[in-house]
Motif scaffolding. Structure first.
Motif, short mmCIF file in Angstrom:
data_model
loop_
_atom_site.label_atom_id
_atom_site.label_comp_id
_atom_site.label_asym_id
_atom_site.label_seq_id
_atom_site.Cartn_x
_atom_site.Cartn_y
_atom_site.Cartn_z
N LYS A 81 0.86 -1.18 0.00
CA LYS A 81 0.00 0.00 0.00
C LYS A 81 0.90 1.23 0.00
CE LYS A 81 -4.15 -0.25 1.43
NZ LYS A 81 -5.21 -0.28 0.43
N ARG A 82 0.72 2.10 -1.00
CA ARG A 82 1.47 3.35 -1.05
C ARG A 82 0.84 4.34 -0.08
NH1 ARG A 82 2.11 4.59 -7.36
NH2 ARG A 82 0.55 6.09 -6.70
N ARG A 83 1.58 5.40 0.19
CA ARG A 83 1.09 6.41 1.12
C ARG A 83 -0.21 7.06 0.64
NH1 ARG A 83 5.31 10.59 3.87
NH2 ARG A 83 5.79 9.02 5.41
N ASP A 84 -0.37 7.14 -0.67
CA ASP A 84 -1.59 7.75 -1.21
C ASP A 84 -2.78 6.79 -1.19
OD1 ASP A 84 -1.09 5.99 -3.29
OD2 ASP A 84 -0.66 7.54 -4.78
N GLY A 85 -2.56 5.58 -0.63
CA GLY A 85 -3.65 4.61 -0.49
C GLY A 85 -3.77 3.64 -1.64
N GLU A 86 -3.05 3.87 -2.72
CA GLU A 86 -3.10 2.97 -3.87
C GLU A 86 -2.32 1.69 -3.60
OE1 GLU A 86 -4.74 3.44 -6.91
OE2 GLU A 86 -5.68 5.08 -5.79
N ASP A 87 -2.80 0.59 -4.14
CA ASP A 87 -2.09 -0.69 -4.05
C ASP A 87 -1.09 -0.79 -5.18
OD1 ASP A 87 -3.66 -1.37 -1.94
OD2 ASP A 87 -4.86 -2.86 -3.01
N MET A 88 0.01 -1.47 -4.90
CA MET A 88 0.96 -1.76 -5.96
C MET A 88 1.56 -3.14 -5.71
SD MET A 88 4.19 0.68 -4.96
CE MET A 88 5.32 0.01 -6.11
#
Length: 127
Positions: A81-88
């Motif tokens: 989970k990136r800080r902006d809430g997006e999954d990668m």
């Protein structure tokens, strides 16, 4: 940007896993793995990104110095989970090591070599 591993299971935390990072030298993870192997028969090194090099160096050192043998090595895709809430998705390295039958002898040899080095340093300091 910062990453954190998503927890997707309710299992108890494992006590035989070392999450390798670039924050410490690979020799720190060799030391840590040796401590784990004093109490356990196995240890796993997990690494993401740049830490993969440290994990491989630590495992190589443990095997070369007869503390452990390689059981399994593989990569898997993990969701972060990136800080902006997006999954990668990111590749993660898993190195499974088993305590070598020569572990106790290797530890004794290391301790003797360390003691000899300390004596030489003390003699040099006295000079």
């Amino acid at each position: 940007f910062f990453l954190s591993i998503m927890e997707t299971h309710d299992e108890a935390p494992r006590t035989d896993v070392i999450n390798v990072s670039t924050q410490k030298n690979f020799t720190f993870f060799v030391f840590l793995a040796k401590k784990f192997l004093e109490e356990n028969e196995t240890v796993e090194l997990h690494a993401l990104g740049s830490a993969v090099t440290h994990a491989v160096q630590a495992a190589d050192n443990l095997i070369k110095n007869k503390y452990a043998t390689l059981s399994k090595i593989y990569t898997d895709s993990v969701t972060l989970k990136r800080r902006d809430g997006e999954d990668m998705k990111k590749a993660k390295l898993f190195i499974h090591l088993k305590k070598a039958s020569t572990f106790d002898e290797a530890v004794a040899l290391f301790e003797k070599q360390k003691e000899d080095r300390d004596k030489q340093r003390a003699a040099y300091d006295d000079y």
